[in-house]
Design a protein around this motif. Structure first.
Motif, PDB file in Angstrom:
ATOM      1  N   GLY A 231       0.907  -1.281  -0.159  1.00 33.35           N
ATOM      2  CA  GLY A 231      -0.097  -0.147   0.037  1.00 33.35           C
ATOM      3  C   GLY A 231       0.800   1.262   0.064  1.00 33.35           C
ATOM      4  N   SER A 232       2.131   1.261   0.655  1.00 29.54           N
ATOM      5  CA  SER A 232       2.674   2.373   0.579  1.00 29.54           C
ATOM      6  C   SER A 232       3.405   2.751  -0.796  1.00 29.54           C
ATOM      7  CB  SER A 232       4.171   2.030   1.440  1.00 29.54           C
ATOM      8  OG  SER A 232       3.777   1.790   2.792  1.00 29.54           O
ATOM      9  N   ALA A 233       3.173   2.082  -1.873  1.00 29.09           N
ATOM     10  CA  ALA A 233       3.410   2.620  -3.176  1.00 29.09           C
ATOM     11  C   ALA A 233       2.244   3.639  -3.452  1.00 29.09           C
ATOM     12  CB  ALA A 233       3.292   1.230  -4.147  1.00 29.09           C
ATOM     13  N   LEU A 234       1.347   3.725  -2.831  1.00 26.48           N
ATOM     14  CA  LEU A 234       0.025   4.515  -3.120  1.00 26.48           C
ATOM     15  C   LEU A 234      -0.493   4.487  -4.543  1.00 26.48           C
ATOM     16  CD1 LEU A 234       1.673   7.875  -1.571  1.00 26.48           C
ATOM     17  CD2 LEU A 234       0.676   6.010  -0.569  1.00 26.48           C
ATOM     18  N   SER A 235      -0.122   3.383  -5.282  1.00 24.25           N
ATOM     19  CA  SER A 235      -0.853   3.173  -6.429  1.00 24.25           C
ATOM     20  C   SER A 235      -0.780   1.530  -6.838  1.00 24.25           C
ATOM     21  CB  SER A 235      -0.606   4.029  -7.609  1.00 24.25           C
ATOM     22  OG  SER A 235       0.776   3.668  -7.908  1.00 24.25           O
ATOM     23  N   ALA A 236      -1.894   1.188  -7.663  1.00 23.55           N
ATOM     24  CA  ALA A 236      -1.678  -0.199  -7.993  1.00 23.55           C
ATOM     25  C   ALA A 236      -0.901  -0.421  -8.914  1.00 23.55           C
ATOM     26  CB  ALA A 236      -3.096  -1.042  -7.824  1.00 23.55           C
TER      27      ALA A 236
END
Length: 448
Positions: A231-236
């Motif tokens: 989730g810390s990538a802030l995008s899928a």
């Protein structure tokens, strides 16, 4: 982002089961409550001023934000997302997300961090003293440190200036090795020193009362950790997939590393060791999951599992009673993962990262990682010690001897987790029982 936030929220109840299974039956409810109350206290404070202090425009030298978002004002309808580093893409960036989704995601990090500390003082802390500690500690320690580590220039506004670790120092922490695990581990050590040893420790055996609870808690933590790290990538996208993969493989090798140490040291691999090894791997890969490749993640997990298994024994040599090994797992694991980025970091995993020593980057990154790690550790330890000492000297932090010996659950919460007296021995109507409740309950009480 909302799904990831929900996964991270699940980690706190998972942690409660993980810790709850490791304590004795007479203090399991207190342990669950020390974790559960963090959801309530931090949730309120984050809404009132915590998010603002962590993520609003820098208020002083990269150390703390201001009050622009007090009460989450201006967050509804607002977008967050950093502009490109070359300045050609205006704020918000192409992967901008609703501000409130980011607010809720980061809230779950703020909740679990003080909850992690509770394991260091299991079996002996007053509930309301702990609650006060959580409120003060997240205000003066976690919110500023989150600003240092997670607040990047240009993320919450075009002219936003963030924290010193993220922007001035340039150390790497993808999902909270410094802000969460080193932070909590150092505070746990401080509180263990303030409250002192449990009655009878280390001579009296204090075995886990429910090992299945421990494994269930570790499994819930592993599941929720995908929201924490991916989730810390802030995008899928690709980066989220990298973080998800690295989280899986590092945790797997950490379990093996811990069990191998147990086999050679103790002669048997244990269930408790497997659960603890998994958590150690999750802790260590947290800062590195978005900056290393899968082979690097395998190495980090194996090293962390082995080192944390060895580190948990330090409390006996050094004489501090860290009840549930917060120092050995979270402080040591967080340090291992943060520092090893300096060796295994590679821009092939993330173009926004940096090459470590093994990929031709020299010692520069390792030095930055060390400054970030030890700065957070020192800050958290000193402030936690001071806060805990003041609480202990005023309202008292530790329960009295009688409550600790007879049962902290009854003393603090007027409840018990298990009603042993309800067992009747399985006798039918009208038949006398030679082993009824009166005989069974004392026997079970003696096994606590």
């Amino acid at each position: 982002m909302l799904a990831s936030a929900a996964l991270v929220m699940l980690m706190t109840p998972g942690l409660a089961f993980f810790y709850g299974g490791m304590v004795r039956s007479k203090s399991v409810l207190n342990m669950l409550m020390l974790n559960f109350i963090a959801l309530a206290v931090v949730g309120v404070l984050w809404t009132l001023y915590g998010y603002s202090l962590a993520f609003s425009n820098d208020g002083f030298a990269g150390l703390i934000g201001n009050f622009d978002f007090v009460g989450l004002k201006s967050a509804i309808g607002h977008l967050v997302g950093a502009a490109s580093s070359d300045g050609k893409t205006p704020w918000p960036g192409p992967d901008a997300i609703p501000a409130l989704s980011f607010v809720m995601f980061q809230l779950m990090f703020a909740i679990i961090t003080p909850a992690l500390i509770s394991g260091a003082i299991a079996d002996r802390a007053k509930f309301w003293a702990w609650t006060l500690f959580v409120a003060v500690w997240v205000t003066v320690v976690y919110f500023p440190v989150a600003h240092w580590v997670f607040s990047f220039n240009g993320f919450t506004g075009a002219s936003n200036v963030g924290g010193w670790i993220a922007n001035k120092l340039g150390a790497l922490d993808f999902a909270g090795g410094t802000a969460v695990h080193i932070n909590a581990g150092a505070a746990g050590l401080a509180l263990a020193l303030v409250l002192g040893k449990r009655r009878g420790w280390p001579k009296e055996p204090m075995r886990p009362h429910n090992v299945p609870f421990v494994l269930l808690g570790a499994s819930l933590l592993w599941f929720g950790w995908y929201g924490f790290n991916a989730g810390s990538a802030l995008s899928a996208g690709d980066l989220a997939s990298v973080a998800f993969t690295n989280t899986t493989v590092a945790t797997a090798t950490a379990v093996l590393g811990w069990l191998i140490v147990e086999q050679f040291r103790d002669g048997k691999p244990t269930t408790l060791g497997a659960a603890s090894g998994a958590v150690a791997g999750l802790v260590a890969i947290t800062p590195a999951c978005g900056f290393v490749n899968p082979l690097g993640a395998l190495a980090i997990g194996l090293i962390a599992g082995a080192l944390c298994a060895l580190a948990v024994g330090l409390k006996y040599r050094l004489g501090f009673d860290d009840s549930l090994d917060v120092v050995g797992v979270h402080l040591v694991g967080g340090l291992v993962g943060t520092l090893l980025i300096g060796f295994f970091g590679t821009i092939s995993a993330n173009s926004a990262g940096k090459d470590g020593l093994f990929y031709g980057g020299g010692f520069s990154l390792l030095g930055k990682q060390a400054i970030a790690a030890f700065s957070v550790m020192l800050y958290s330890f000193v402030l936690a010690f001071v806060i805990g000492w003041i609480i202990n000297k005023t309202i008292g932090f530790r329960v009295d001897t009688e409550a600790e010996v007879t049962g902290i659950d009854e003393a603090e919460h007027a409840e018990s987790a298990y009603e042993f007296g309800s067992f009747s021995g399985g006798q039918g109507p009208g038949k006398a029982s030679t082993v009824g409740a009166g005989a069974t309950a004392p026997a079970l009480e003696g096994s606590k």
